[in-house]
Design a protein around this motif. Structure first.
Motif, short mmCIF file in Angstrom:
data_model
loop_
_atom_site.label_atom_id
_atom_site.label_comp_id
_atom_site.label_asym_id
_atom_site.label_seq_id
_atom_site.Cartn_x
_atom_site.Cartn_y
_atom_site.Cartn_z
N PRO A 5 15.00 -13.31 39.31
CA PRO A 5 14.60 -11.91 39.40
C PRO A 5 14.79 -11.30 40.79
O PRO A 5 15.10 -10.12 40.91
CB PRO A 5 13.11 -11.96 39.00
CG PRO A 5 13.04 -13.10 38.04
CD PRO A 5 14.00 -14.13 38.59
N LEU A 6 14.61 -12.10 41.86
CA LEU A 6 14.82 -11.55 43.20
C LEU A 6 16.30 -11.41 43.53
O LEU A 6 16.67 -10.62 44.39
CB LEU A 6 14.12 -12.44 44.24
CG LEU A 6 12.59 -12.43 44.20
CD1 LEU A 6 12.04 -13.38 45.25
CD2 LEU A 6 12.07 -11.01 44.45
N PRO A 8 19.15 -11.05 40.96
CA PRO A 8 19.49 -11.08 39.53
C PRO A 8 20.97 -11.28 39.22
O PRO A 8 21.30 -11.63 38.10
CB PRO A 8 18.99 -9.73 39.02
CG PRO A 8 19.02 -8.84 40.22
CD PRO A 8 18.68 -9.72 41.39
N ASP A 25 16.18 -10.37 33.59
CA ASP A 25 15.16 -9.54 34.24
C ASP A 25 15.86 -8.80 35.38
O ASP A 25 15.61 -9.01 36.57
CB ASP A 25 14.03 -10.41 34.78
CG ASP A 25 12.88 -9.57 35.33
OD1 ASP A 25 12.94 -8.32 35.22
OD2 ASP A 25 11.94 -10.15 35.91
N GLY A 28 13.70 -6.95 37.93
CA GLY A 28 12.54 -7.63 38.49
C GLY A 28 11.22 -7.07 37.99
O GLY A 28 10.21 -7.11 38.69
#
Length: 296
Positions: A5-6, A8, A25, A28
């Motif tokens: 997510p950080l 992606p 995601d 995020g």
């Protein structure tokens, strides 16, 4: 670094393809996007794999595939494409809950680097195995001025003019090498396999464009040096197409300078006065396949 997510979107630039891994995601926000809403490039290529456990999808595309573009700088080849996210309604067809997004993607490759292993003939294995980092082969293909003294400042031509092309290889202290142009293809896009396409050098070194009645294209003989090959091609454009930008893609190769030219390693032009094919060096019989089309 794995897609998360950080981070992606991750890109792995390989020799002939790029591998793009996308975490679903994407923003995020712990809201997974639909796999079918993700595409790569202007050709909207779809992912080739997905990992449900890690919530990721993977795209694999050749450097010239999926509508990528090529930019050249003095030092780099830059292949550009983009990841597109276009949300489609889910549940209520009237609304969407995420915004569309475009993520630019680039792969950078040095222009001056070792030759690809695909271009080395199997019989070269001993030579290839002793190639050190300091002794790379550096190939170049340049548009030259009419007197061959300098590189041409402009790449624009009028029909009726001629392109002066010079191919070189720098062997940096290796055994003496002789350069050949295996083939040259003109296209309207960077993809050498796109249509329309015109191969003006073909059949392992036959300048077939010079065989046409309205052309004077030919290799320059003698060479200025063994590691250089010069040739002239009459300017042309594709019939029925108004675009003025043409891409030229050539395969260059070398053989040991002490190896006699042969049907696989040759530079042959068509002499209209004699109606015969003639090599820049070597015996005339090595060009006979230019007429029959049965070259290696």
């Amino acid at each position: 670094q794995a897609a998360a997510p950080l981070h992606p979107v991750t890109v792995q630039c390989e020799e002939a393809q790029m591998v793009v891994t996308v975490h679903r995601d994407l923003f995020g926000m712990r809201r997974l996007v639909k796999t079918t809403d993700l595409t790569l490039g202007s050709a909207a290529c779809l992912p080739v794999a997905q990992n449900a456990a890690e919530s990721t999808v993977t795209f694999v595309a050749g450097l010239h595939e999926c509508g990528s573009t090529l930019q050249m700088t003095p030092d780099s080849l830059i292949y550009k494409t983009s990841l597109s996210y276009k949300p489609t309604p889910s549940g209520n067809p009237v609304i969407v809950r995420t915004s569309a997004a475009v993520v630019p993607i680039e792969c950078h490759y040095p222009r001056k680097s070792n030759v690809s292993s695909n271009a080395i003939q199997p019989t070269w294995a001993p030579f290839r195995s002793t190639l050190s980092v300091e002794e790379r082969l550096v190939f170049s293909l340049r548009l030259m001025s009419d007197d061959w003294s300098t590189e041409r400042l402009s790449n624009g031509f009028q029909l009726g003019e001629s392109l002066h092309l010079q191919a070189d290889v720098s062997s940096r202290g290796h055994v003496p090498l002789r350069l050949f142009v295996d083939d040259c293809v003109a296209t309207l896009s960077p993809d050498r396999n796109s249509s329309p396409r015109y191969a003006f050098i073909d059949l392992s070194g036959c300048l077939v464009d010079g065989r046409l009645d309205d052309a004077t294209s030919a290799f320059i003989s003698p060479r200025p040096r063994q590691e250089t090959l010069q040739f002239i091609v009459d300017a042309f454009k594709f019939a029925g197409d108004d675009r003025n930008l043409i891409y030229i893609n050539c395969h260059l190769k070398v053989s040991p300078a002490d190896q006699a030219p042969n049907p696989l390693n040759k530079a042959c032009s068509f002499n209209k006065a004699s109606s015969l094919w003639a090599p820049v060096e070597g015996t005339g019989d090595i060009c006979s396949c230019c007429e029959t089309g049965n070259c290696p």
